[in-house]
Scaffold this active site. Structure first.
Site, PDB file in Angstrom:
ATOM      1  N   MET A  32       0.847  -1.203   0.000  1.00 28.07           N
ATOM      2  CA  MET A  32       0.000   0.000   0.000  1.00 28.07           C
ATOM      3  C   MET A  32       0.880   1.249   0.000  1.00 28.07           C
ATOM      4  O   MET A  32       0.415   2.347   0.314  1.00 28.07           O
ATOM      5  CB  MET A  32      -0.944  -0.006   1.203  1.00 28.07           C
ATOM      6  CG  MET A  32      -1.926  -1.176   1.141  1.00 28.07           C
ATOM      7  SD  MET A  32      -3.421  -0.902   2.068  1.00 28.07           S
ATOM      8  CE  MET A  32      -2.776  -0.663   3.711  1.00 28.07           C
ATOM      9  N   ALA A  34       4.086   3.956   0.967  1.00 24.83           N
ATOM     10  CA  ALA A  34       4.806   4.480   2.134  1.00 24.83           C
ATOM     11  C   ALA A  34       5.889   3.463   2.506  1.00 24.83           C
ATOM     12  O   ALA A  34       5.986   3.016   3.653  1.00 24.83           O
ATOM     13  CB  ALA A  34       3.860   4.782   3.301  1.00 24.83           C
ATOM     14  N   HIS A  39       9.264  -3.332   3.686  1.00 25.50           N
ATOM     15  CA  HIS A  39       8.920  -3.574   2.282  1.00 25.50           C
ATOM     16  C   HIS A  39      10.195  -3.868   1.470  1.00 25.50           C
ATOM     17  O   HIS A  39      10.187  -4.725   0.585  1.00 25.50           O
ATOM     18  CB  HIS A  39       8.251  -2.341   1.665  1.00 25.50           C
ATOM     19  CG  HIS A  39       6.967  -1.925   2.307  1.00 25.50           C
ATOM     20  ND1 HIS A  39       6.861  -0.796   3.074  1.00 25.50           N
ATOM     21  CD2 HIS A  39       5.729  -2.480   2.284  1.00 25.50           C
ATOM     22  CE1 HIS A  39       5.610  -0.659   3.494  1.00 25.50           C
ATOM     23  NE2 HIS A  39       4.898  -1.669   3.047  1.00 25.50           N
ATOM     24  N   LYS A 151       4.896 -10.072   9.454  1.00 21.03           N
ATOM     25  CA  LYS A 151       4.365  -9.084  10.399  1.00 21.03           C
ATOM     26  C   LYS A 151       2.841  -9.131  10.396  1.00 21.03           C
ATOM     27  O   LYS A 151       2.201  -8.988  11.425  1.00 21.03           O
ATOM     28  CB  LYS A 151       4.843  -7.696  10.028  1.00 21.03           C
ATOM     29  CG  LYS A 151       4.364  -6.689  11.018  1.00 21.03           C
ATOM     30  CD  LYS A 151       4.479  -5.296  10.508  1.00 21.03           C
ATOM     31  CE  LYS A 151       3.571  -4.428  11.310  1.00 21.03           C
ATOM     32  NZ  LYS A 151       2.433  -3.954  10.551  1.00 21.03           N
ATOM     33  N   GLN A 155      -3.019 -12.039   7.792  1.00 23.24           N
ATOM     34  CA  GLN A 155      -3.114 -11.810   6.343  1.00 23.24           C
ATOM     35  C   GLN A 155      -2.371 -12.908   5.579  1.00 23.24           C
ATOM     36  O   GLN A 155      -2.891 -13.473   4.604  1.00 23.24           O
ATOM     37  CB  GLN A 155      -2.496 -10.444   6.030  1.00 23.24           C
ATOM     38  CG  GLN A 155      -2.234 -10.169   4.565  1.00 23.24           C
ATOM     39  CD  GLN A 155      -1.762  -8.740   4.364  1.00 23.24           C
ATOM     40  OE1 GLN A 155      -2.536  -7.817   4.484  1.00 23.24           O
ATOM     41  NE2 GLN A 155      -0.495  -8.553   4.052  1.00 23.24           N
ATOM     42  N   SER A 187       6.356  -0.208  10.381  1.00 22.76           N
ATOM     43  CA  SER A 187       5.016  -0.123   9.815  1.00 22.76           C
ATOM     44  C   SER A 187       4.846   1.269   9.222  1.00 22.76           C
ATOM     45  O   SER A 187       5.394   2.247   9.751  1.00 22.76           O
ATOM     46  CB  SER A 187       3.975  -0.346  10.919  1.00 22.76           C
ATOM     47  OG  SER A 187       2.722   0.181  10.528  1.00 22.76           O
TER      48      SER A 187
END
Ligand code: AMP
Length: 288
Positions: A32, A34, A39, A151, A155, A187
């Site tokens: 998503m 940011a 990531h 994390k 999901q 995060s």
């Protein structure tokens, strides 16, 4: 290394990816945006294991249960594109809302009992939104391997099960959590923490560490472990523990007597920011 291309439309993405087939595995990292070092870890692993890497950035309204969270979600597209270019990403997919949902979807993915506990109990419809967008993205990209962070353990478990249940031809790869020096899981929402909140934020990780220690040491009573671990969080006007649970890592159903590997997961509000974290634990087998 080919330069980073950006596409907005699924047909353009399919055309590019179609031309790569037969030239080695294609990796996909849905995000998503940011982007942070967590990531980056996913992208780096995809880069190592695949001939081509696709990253998507889409802030999916279907998975937000609170309008203010969606509105306040950080958006840093230019910095994100620079990170992707630096890490050697081949293609950045930036679909618009219109591209992903030209009309509100009539069909969505129901994660069933996997969404009953943990975050699912507190975020109605969240995992339906996640599973639906992930299925759409996997279908659009057609990658061989897709990378998800541990994390977001619930999901990851739901995505794994969805791919198995729907015969989606992709290998799901789980990637370990990247943390700050004091243990706080990275995060995109951490930027919302002020200095005082940032100091309190690692408490969830500390509680998980206590639970892990007790479970590894042979404590089999899940309630006793939860009580001892959550005491570590302590009380502060800025802290509110939403849940702290011990569940089966695959079915995500609560465990009462710990006899094998478990997932310990929690959500902690720090001021107006909701943080989640988890760890995998197992009783250490006795030596013979
Ligand atoms: P998001 O942009 O928050 O949807 O996250 C995109 C992917 O990055 C998901 O698979 C997350 O689980 C993963 N991710 C987020 N934070 C971390 C982290 N601290 N370490 C590893 N992976 C992460």
């Amino acid at each position: 290394m080919t330069p980073l291309s950006q596409v907005e439309h699924a047909v353009d993405l399919r055309r590019s990816v179609g031309a790569w087939h037969g030239g080695g595995p294609i990796g996909f990292v849905p995000t998503m945006g940011a982007l942070h070092a967590g990531h980056e870890r996913l992208i780096e692993q995809a880069r190592r294991e695949c001939a081509r890497v696709v990253v998507s950035i889409f802030v999916n309204p279907l998975q937000f249960d609170r309008a203010d969270d969606l509105e306040r979600y950080p958006r840093t597209i230019e910095a994100d594109a620079a990170i992707c270019a630096r890490l050697g990403v081949d293609l950045l997919f930036l679909p618009t809302l219109q591209e992903m949902y030209p009309t509100p979807p009539a069909c969505t993915v129901d994660p069933g009992t996997l969404a009953e506990h943990l975050c699912g109990a507190y975020r109605p419809g969240h995992f339906r939104g996640v599973a639906t967008v992930v299925l759409k993205l996997l279908n659009i990209v057609g990658a061989d391997r897709a990378y998800f962070g541990e994390k977001d353990a619930q999901q990851l478990a739901i995505v794994r099960r969805m791919v198995a249940d729907f015969n989606v031809p992709v290998t799901i790869v789980g990637v370990p959590t990247i943390r700050e020096g004091d243990g706080l899981a990275l995060s995109s929402r951490n930027v919302r923490l002020n200095a005082q909140e940032r100091l309190l934020a690692p408490r969830l990780h500390q509680a998980l560490g206590t639970a892990d220690h007790l479970i590894a040491g042979g404590n089999t009573d899940a309630d006793a472990v939860k009580n001892a671990a959550t005491r570590v969080i302590g009380s502060d006007d800025l802290l509110r523990l939403e849940y702290f649970e011990i569940v089966d890592p695959d079915t995500l159903q609560p465990v009462e007597a710990i006899a094998g590997p478990v997932l310990v997961a929690g959500a902690l509000w720090v001021g107006g920011t909701r943080l989640i974290d988890n760890c995998r634990s197992a009783p250490t087998s006795p030596r013979h």
